[in-house]
Design an enzyme around this catalytic site. Structure first.
Site, short mmCIF file in Angstrom:
data_model
loop_
_atom_site.label_atom_id
_atom_site.label_comp_id
_atom_site.label_asym_id
_atom_site.label_seq_id
_atom_site.Cartn_x
_atom_site.Cartn_y
_atom_site.Cartn_z
N TYR A 1 -6.51 3.27 -0.62
CA TYR A 1 -5.08 2.94 -0.52
C TYR A 1 -4.51 2.65 -1.91
O TYR A 1 -3.47 3.19 -2.29
CB TYR A 1 -4.87 1.74 0.41
CG TYR A 1 -3.45 1.25 0.40
CD1 TYR A 1 -2.43 2.00 1.00
CD2 TYR A 1 -3.10 0.08 -0.26
CE1 TYR A 1 -1.11 1.58 0.95
CE2 TYR A 1 -1.78 -0.35 -0.30
CZ TYR A 1 -0.80 0.40 0.29
OH TYR A 1 0.51 0.00 0.23
N GLU B 1 4.43 -3.13 6.17
CA GLU B 1 4.62 -4.36 5.41
C GLU B 1 5.10 -5.49 6.31
O GLU B 1 4.68 -6.63 6.16
CB GLU B 1 5.59 -4.14 4.25
CG GLU B 1 5.05 -3.26 3.14
CD GLU B 1 3.91 -3.86 2.32
OE1 GLU B 1 3.66 -5.09 2.41
OE2 GLU B 1 3.26 -3.11 1.59
N TRP C 1 -3.61 -7.64 4.29
CA TRP C 1 -3.27 -6.22 4.20
C TRP C 1 -4.41 -5.37 4.74
O TRP C 1 -4.18 -4.31 5.34
CB TRP C 1 -2.92 -5.85 2.76
CG TRP C 1 -2.46 -4.44 2.65
CD1 TRP C 1 -3.06 -3.43 1.96
CD2 TRP C 1 -1.30 -3.85 3.26
NE1 TRP C 1 -2.35 -2.27 2.10
CE2 TRP C 1 -1.26 -2.50 2.90
CE3 TRP C 1 -0.30 -4.34 4.09
CZ2 TRP C 1 -0.27 -1.63 3.34
CZ3 TRP C 1 0.69 -3.47 4.52
CH2 TRP C 1 0.70 -2.13 4.14
#
Length: 184
Positions: A18, A40, A48
């Site tokens: 990522y 988000e 995350w």
């Protein structure tokens, strides 16, 4: 060994991929921007990595974040999503996804594209910040506060200035790769 931003766990291939291939790379596609904004918003209160692991399932549930399809998300689809253990089953976050798809549609009507609206906040060019141990990346900025307010004015939900700044970093509107990162 490749130098990455200090927050990337080097032993996690999903996180490394990522960071290396997506985070901070400018995105101009409305659908991809919508997906990232939703992801988000899901992170709020979570890691995350949790969101990244659930990303494929989220894409399946929300039709790869096709704005028009998500805007028409049915009550049955919502009920099914709330029972799906492969995603984050937070009712307000999931309802915000549908609401925000409708808000994207309104912005597309008013501005031509979601991308144009967003990128207008940074004069259509990424902001390149100096980030290192003496100059850490902020959690939010005056710009993310202004963008969060503008999004709320257009009807978006579940997006505060910190979430919006994370989105700006992830979408490449702001380049906060650390100065010694090979991906700066």
């Amino acid at each position: 060994m490749v130098q990455r931003c200090h927050w990337v766990p080097v032993d996690n291939t999903l996180y490394c991929a990522y960071h290396d291939k997506e985070w901070g790379k400018p995105i101009y596609d409305d659908q991809k921007l919508f997906e990232l904004l939703c992801l988000e918003s899901y992170q709020s209160g979570l890691s995350w990595l949790t969101v990244l692991k659930k990303r494929p399932a989220f894409n399946k549930v929300f039709h790869n974040y096709d704005v028009n399809r998500v805007a028409l998300f049915s009550s049955k689809e919502m009920a099914d999503a709330l029972q799906n253990p492969l995603i984050i089953r937070h009712r307000l976050k999931l309802e915000a996804t549908v609401n925000n798809a409708k808000a994207v549609q309104r912005i597309q009507e008013d501005y031509g594209s979601f991308s144009d609206f967003l990128w207008g906040f940074v004069d259509y060019h990424p902001i390149d910040n100096l980030v290192n141990k003496d100059h850490p990346a902020p959690a939010q900025t005056n710009l993310s506060i202004a963008l969060a307010k503008a999004l709320k004015k257009h009807g978006f939900k579940f997006l505060g200035p910190t979430t919006v700044y994370s989105f700006m970093q992830a979408s490449g509107m702001v380049n906060d790769h650390e100065e010694n990162c090979a991906y700066k």
